[in-house]
Design a protein around this motif. Structure first.
Motif, PDB file in Angstrom:
ATOM      1  N   ALA A  91       0.759  -1.331  -0.069  1.00  0.00           N
ATOM      2  CA  ALA A  91       0.083  -0.030   0.201  1.00  0.00           C
ATOM      3  C   ALA A  91       0.876   1.368  -0.069  1.00  0.00           C
ATOM      4  CB  ALA A  91      -0.889   0.044   1.310  1.00  0.00           C
ATOM      5  N   ARG A  92       2.265   1.148  -0.304  1.00  0.00           N
ATOM      6  CA  ARG A  92       3.114   2.211  -0.192  1.00  0.00           C
ATOM      7  C   ARG A  92       3.618   2.490  -1.859  1.00  0.00           C
ATOM      8  NH1 ARG A  92       4.466   3.448   5.328  1.00  0.00           N
ATOM      9  NH2 ARG A  92       3.384   1.943   6.622  1.00  0.00           N
ATOM     10  N   TRP A  93       4.297   3.679  -1.709  1.00  0.00           N
ATOM     11  CA  TRP A  93       4.850   4.165  -3.022  1.00  0.00           C
ATOM     12  C   TRP A  93       6.481   4.415  -2.770  1.00  0.00           C
ATOM     13  CZ3 TRP A  93       1.531   4.618  -6.970  1.00  0.00           C
ATOM     14  CH2 TRP A  93      -0.032   4.666  -6.716  1.00  0.00           C
ATOM     15  N   TYR A  94       7.184   3.684  -3.505  1.00  0.00           N
ATOM     16  CA  TYR A  94       8.464   3.858  -3.510  1.00  0.00           C
ATOM     17  C   TYR A  94       9.240   4.131  -4.741  1.00  0.00           C
ATOM     18  CZ  TYR A  94       7.647   1.027   0.758  1.00  0.00           C
ATOM     19  OH  TYR A  94       7.122   0.538   2.019  1.00  0.00           O
ATOM     20  N   VAL A  95      10.647   4.595  -4.826  1.00  0.00           N
ATOM     21  CA  VAL A  95      11.575   4.993  -5.800  1.00  0.00           C
ATOM     22  C   VAL A  95      11.894   3.448  -6.162  1.00  0.00           C
ATOM     23  CG1 VAL A  95      13.586   6.157  -6.569  1.00  0.00           C
ATOM     24  CG2 VAL A  95      12.088   7.329  -4.853  1.00  0.00           C
ATOM     25  N   GLY A  96      11.522   3.271  -7.338  1.00  0.00           N
ATOM     26  CA  GLY A  96      12.092   2.035  -8.146  1.00  0.00           C
ATOM     27  C   GLY A  96      13.335   2.160  -8.892  1.00  0.00           C
ATOM     28  N   LEU A  97      13.684   3.305  -9.164  1.00  0.00           N
ATOM     29  CA  LEU A  97      14.598   3.651  -9.952  1.00  0.00           C
ATOM     30  C   LEU A  97      15.296   5.299  -9.843  1.00  0.00           C
ATOM     31  CD1 LEU A  97      16.559   2.739 -12.415  1.00  0.00           C
ATOM     32  CD2 LEU A  97      15.243   3.973 -13.907  1.00  0.00           C
ATOM     33  N   ASP A  98      16.568   5.406  -9.484  1.00  0.00           N
ATOM     34  CA  ASP A  98      16.731   6.840  -9.339  1.00  0.00           C
ATOM     35  C   ASP A  98      17.970   7.124 -10.142  1.00  0.00           C
ATOM     36  OD1 ASP A  98      17.451   9.307  -8.624  1.00  0.00           O
ATOM     37  OD2 ASP A  98      17.969   9.032  -6.671  1.00  0.00           O
ATOM     38  N   GLU A  99      17.990   8.026 -11.262  1.00  0.00           N
ATOM     39  CA  GLU A  99      18.965   8.337 -12.241  1.00  0.00           C
ATOM     40  C   GLU A  99      19.213   9.686 -12.287  1.00  0.00           C
ATOM     41  OE1 GLU A  99      18.759   6.703 -16.061  1.00  0.00           O
ATOM     42  OE2 GLU A  99      18.704   4.521 -15.193  1.00  0.00           O
ATOM     43  N   ARG A 100      18.859  10.355 -10.963  1.00  0.00           N
ATOM     44  CA  ARG A 100      19.317  11.968 -11.240  1.00  0.00           C
ATOM     45  C   ARG A 100      20.499  12.162 -11.106  1.00  0.00           C
ATOM     46  NH1 ARG A 100      17.827  13.642  -5.992  1.00  0.00           N
ATOM     47  NH2 ARG A 100      18.150  11.771  -5.378  1.00  0.00           N
ATOM     48  N   LYS A 101      21.335  11.338 -10.384  1.00  0.00           N
ATOM     49  CA  LYS A 101      22.801  11.673 -10.198  1.00  0.00           C
ATOM     50  C   LYS A 101      23.530  10.411 -10.592  1.00  0.00           C
ATOM     51  CE  LYS A 101      22.133  15.030  -6.467  1.00  0.00           C
ATOM     52  NZ  LYS A 101      22.186  15.408  -5.064  1.00  0.00           N
ATOM     53  N   GLY A 128      21.538   7.466  -4.357  1.00  0.00           N
ATOM     54  CA  GLY A 128      20.457   8.431  -4.184  1.00  0.00           C
ATOM     55  C   GLY A 128      19.212   7.939  -3.380  1.00  0.00           C
ATOM     56  N   LEU A 129      18.202   7.653  -3.991  1.00  0.00           N
ATOM     57  CA  LEU A 129      16.966   7.674  -3.477  1.00  0.00           C
ATOM     58  C   LEU A 129      16.389   6.077  -3.469  1.00  0.00           C
ATOM     59  CD1 LEU A 129      15.067  11.095  -3.866  1.00  0.00           C
ATOM     60  CD2 LEU A 129      16.233  10.272  -1.606  1.00  0.00           C
ATOM     61  N   LEU A 130      17.027   5.505  -4.276  1.00  0.00           N
ATOM     62  CA  LEU A 130      16.608   4.104  -4.725  1.00  0.00           C
ATOM     63  C   LEU A 130      16.123   3.295  -3.241  1.00  0.00           C
ATOM     64  CD1 LEU A 130      16.321   1.941  -6.947  1.00  0.00           C
ATOM     65  CD2 LEU A 130      18.387   1.234  -6.267  1.00  0.00           C
ATOM     66  N   GLY A 131      14.802   3.016  -3.184  1.00  0.00           N
ATOM     67  CA  GLY A 131      14.080   2.330  -2.315  1.00  0.00           C
ATOM     68  C   GLY A 131      13.503   3.129  -1.265  1.00  0.00           C
ATOM     69  N   ALA A 132      13.751   4.344  -1.471  1.00  0.00           N
ATOM     70  CA  ALA A 132      12.896   5.386  -0.341  1.00  0.00           C
ATOM     71  C   ALA A 132      11.665   5.412  -0.669  1.00  0.00           C
ATOM     72  CB  ALA A 132      13.606   6.807  -0.364  1.00  0.00           C
ATOM     73  N   GLU A 133      10.793   5.587   0.252  1.00  0.00           N
ATOM     74  CA  GLU A 133       9.394   5.697   0.403  1.00  0.00           C
ATOM     75  C   GLU A 133       9.026   7.157  -0.174  1.00  0.00           C
ATOM     76  OE1 GLU A 133       5.319   5.445   2.804  1.00  0.00           O
ATOM     77  OE2 GLU A 133       7.106   5.173   3.784  1.00  0.00           O
TER      78      GLU A 133
END
Length: 173
Positions: free
Chosen positions: A41-51, A56-61
């Motif tokens: 029931a939650r949203w996460y970062v599945g891919l982070d290619e900002r830097k 980065g935020l990979l896996g963060a809610e």
């Protein structure tokens, strides 16, 4: 604008059998380098290619965007232009599109989102949108969403039997 209008009209019926399929596909879209995914029931970062070359935020809610609770924000967007926000499968399917700028004149592109890392720390990030080829985006979305493996078999539960078919190809026979 026409595509957004037709998608909104189709989504308003709240019936997965009704949709709008534009004839012209996007060649280039804009994205912030982050692909959201839905797990439970939650949203996460599945891919982070900002830097590049940073964890980065990979896996963060994903907690909020532009000060609004992300769950409410996401379900509103999906309900208006993507499908039924009451269906978990629809939320999961549409998750990777939530932070895309597809030039929909009826939706405001978020400027900043708040994330909760595995350590519990929160981080607010200003989103910098940049162009990406649709073909490159599709590959990144695929990497962010590992396929479920239902396997094959039959198991009993209180109300009957659960039949798991990981495929409907020849291997299912």
């Amino acid at each position: 604008a026409y595509s957004a209008l037709m998608n909104g009209l189709a989504a308003g019926f709240r019936d997965g059998h009704i949709w709008s399929a534009p004839v012209v596909a996007w060649a280039v879209r804009k994205w912030p380098g982050i692909v959201p995914v839905r797990r439970g029931a939650r949203w996460y970062v599945g891919l982070d290619e900002r830097k590049p070359n940073e964890a980065g935020l990979l896996g963060a809610e994903i907690v909020a965007c532009d000060g609004e609770d992300f769950d409410r924000w996401a379900k509103t967007r999906i309900g208006l232009f993507g499908g039924s926000p009451e269906l978990e499968a629809e939320l999961s399917k549409r998750a990777p599109t939530l932070l895309l700028d597809d030039a929909n004149p009826f939706l405001k592109v978020p400027t900043a989102c708040t994330f909760r890392t595995a350590t519990g720390a929160t981080e607010q990030v200003t989103l910098a949108f940049r162009p990406i080829q649709q073909t490159g985006l599709a590959g990144r979305v695929g990497k962010s969403m590992p396929r479920a493996a239902a396997g094959m078999g039959v198991s009993k539960f209180e109300g009957g039997y659960w039949i798991a078919l990981g495929t409907l190809g020849n291997a299912a026979g």
